[in-house]
Design a protein around this motif. Structure first.
Motif, mmCIF file in Angstrom:
data_model
loop_
_atom_site.group_PDB
_atom_site.id
_atom_site.type_symbol
_atom_site.label_atom_id
_atom_site.label_comp_id
_atom_site.label_asym_id
_atom_site.label_seq_id
_atom_site.Cartn_x
_atom_site.Cartn_y
_atom_site.Cartn_z
ATOM 1 N N LYS A 19 0.821 -1.174 0.014
ATOM 2 C CA LYS A 19 0.003 0.004 -0.050
ATOM 3 C C LYS A 19 0.809 1.348 0.070
ATOM 4 O O LYS A 19 1.993 1.289 0.563
ATOM 5 C CB LYS A 19 -0.829 0.111 1.136
ATOM 6 C CG LYS A 19 -1.938 -1.171 1.335
ATOM 7 C CD LYS A 19 -2.907 -1.063 2.280
ATOM 8 C CE LYS A 19 -3.760 -2.293 2.486
ATOM 9 N NZ LYS A 19 -4.515 -2.683 1.289
ATOM 10 N N PRO A 20 0.490 2.342 -0.703
ATOM 11 C CA PRO A 20 1.167 3.615 -0.487
ATOM 12 C C PRO A 20 1.311 4.084 0.948
ATOM 13 O O PRO A 20 0.180 4.047 1.681
ATOM 14 C CB PRO A 20 0.259 4.639 -1.365
ATOM 15 C CG PRO A 20 -0.668 3.688 -2.156
ATOM 16 C CD PRO A 20 -0.900 2.361 -1.486
ATOM 17 N N ASP A 44 8.822 1.736 -3.473
ATOM 18 C CA ASP A 44 8.064 2.099 -4.431
ATOM 19 C C ASP A 44 6.605 2.468 -3.667
ATOM 20 O O ASP A 44 5.660 3.089 -4.030
ATOM 21 C CB ASP A 44 7.315 0.919 -5.337
ATOM 22 C CG ASP A 44 8.587 0.558 -6.355
ATOM 23 O OD1 ASP A 44 9.276 1.634 -6.670
ATOM 24 O OD2 ASP A 44 8.718 -0.540 -6.846
ATOM 25 N N GLN A 45 6.397 1.937 -2.333
ATOM 26 C CA GLN A 45 5.459 2.324 -1.326
ATOM 27 C C GLN A 45 5.499 3.538 -0.945
ATOM 28 O O GLN A 45 4.464 4.101 -0.576
ATOM 29 C CB GLN A 45 5.273 1.348 -0.212
ATOM 30 C CG GLN A 45 4.971 -0.089 -0.755
ATOM 31 C CD GLN A 45 5.019 -0.864 0.611
ATOM 32 O OE1 GLN A 45 5.603 -1.745 0.686
ATOM 33 N NE2 GLN A 45 3.532 -0.935 1.128
ATOM 34 N N ASP A 59 -7.079 8.259 -1.329
ATOM 35 C CA ASP A 59 -6.802 7.139 -1.603
ATOM 36 C C ASP A 59 -7.017 6.141 -0.379
ATOM 37 O O ASP A 59 -6.329 6.017 0.449
ATOM 38 C CB ASP A 59 -5.238 7.074 -2.120
ATOM 39 C CG ASP A 59 -4.962 5.633 -2.710
ATOM 40 O OD1 ASP A 59 -5.795 4.532 -2.385
ATOM 41 O OD2 ASP A 59 -3.766 5.497 -2.983
ATOM 42 N N LYS A 60 -7.964 5.341 -0.573
ATOM 43 C CA LYS A 60 -8.534 4.529 0.575
ATOM 44 C C LYS A 60 -7.652 3.379 0.773
ATOM 45 O O LYS A 60 -7.601 2.654 1.821
ATOM 46 C CB LYS A 60 -9.925 3.985 0.207
ATOM 47 C CG LYS A 60 -11.014 4.934 0.058
ATOM 48 C CD LYS A 60 -11.461 5.444 1.593
ATOM 49 C CE LYS A 60 -12.557 6.389 1.206
ATOM 50 N NZ LYS A 60 -12.737 7.196 2.557
ATOM 51 N N ASN A 61 -6.551 3.201 -0.183
ATOM 52 C CA ASN A 61 -5.606 2.313 0.032
ATOM 53 C C ASN A 61 -4.402 2.689 0.726
ATOM 54 O O ASN A 61 -3.367 1.862 1.050
ATOM 55 C CB ASN A 61 -5.290 1.529 -1.109
ATOM 56 C CG ASN A 61 -6.376 0.531 -1.653
ATOM 57 O OD1 ASN A 61 -7.095 -0.295 -0.935
ATOM 58 N ND2 ASN A 61 -6.822 0.564 -2.775
ATOM 59 N N SER A 62 -4.349 4.111 0.768
ATOM 60 C CA SER A 62 -3.065 4.461 1.444
ATOM 61 C C SER A 62 -2.956 4.549 2.988
ATOM 62 O O SER A 62 -3.787 4.334 3.607
ATOM 63 C CB SER A 62 -2.786 5.766 0.814
ATOM 64 O OG SER A 62 -3.673 6.913 1.396
#
Length: 85
Positions: A19-20, A44-45, A59-62
């Motif tokens: 995840k970010p 990269d994250q 961004d709900k994944n961050s």
């Protein structure tokens, strides 16, 4: 670190792999190398954290680092949860 509580699958730091992650400049040389090695996070994250919750909210994944006396207040205000009286 703060993360979106609408994701019940995230219970521990290891669940953030892939995840970010928004971290500050100072975190890049303090705790980021430690959690990166311990939990298998990648460069990269890593995203630049600029004390603005907007990218995190979009961004709900961050996930983002947070300061207990600052970010919750800023997020609540930006989301219109309170402060509009």
């Amino acid at each position: 670190m703060s993360y979106c509580t609408s994701q019940p699958a995230i219970k521990i730091l290891a669940h953030l792999k892939g995840k970010p992650i928004y971290v500050s400049g100072s975190a890049k040389i303090t705790y980021w190398p430690l959690i990166k090695a311990k939990y298998g996070f990648t460069e990269d994250q890593k995203r630049p954290y600029n004390f603005n919750p907007a990218p995190f909210l979009m961004d709900k994944n961050s996930v983002q680092q947070g300061y207990i006396m600052s970010e919750p207040f800023a997020i609540e205000k930006q989301q219109g949860i309170w402060g509009n009286e």
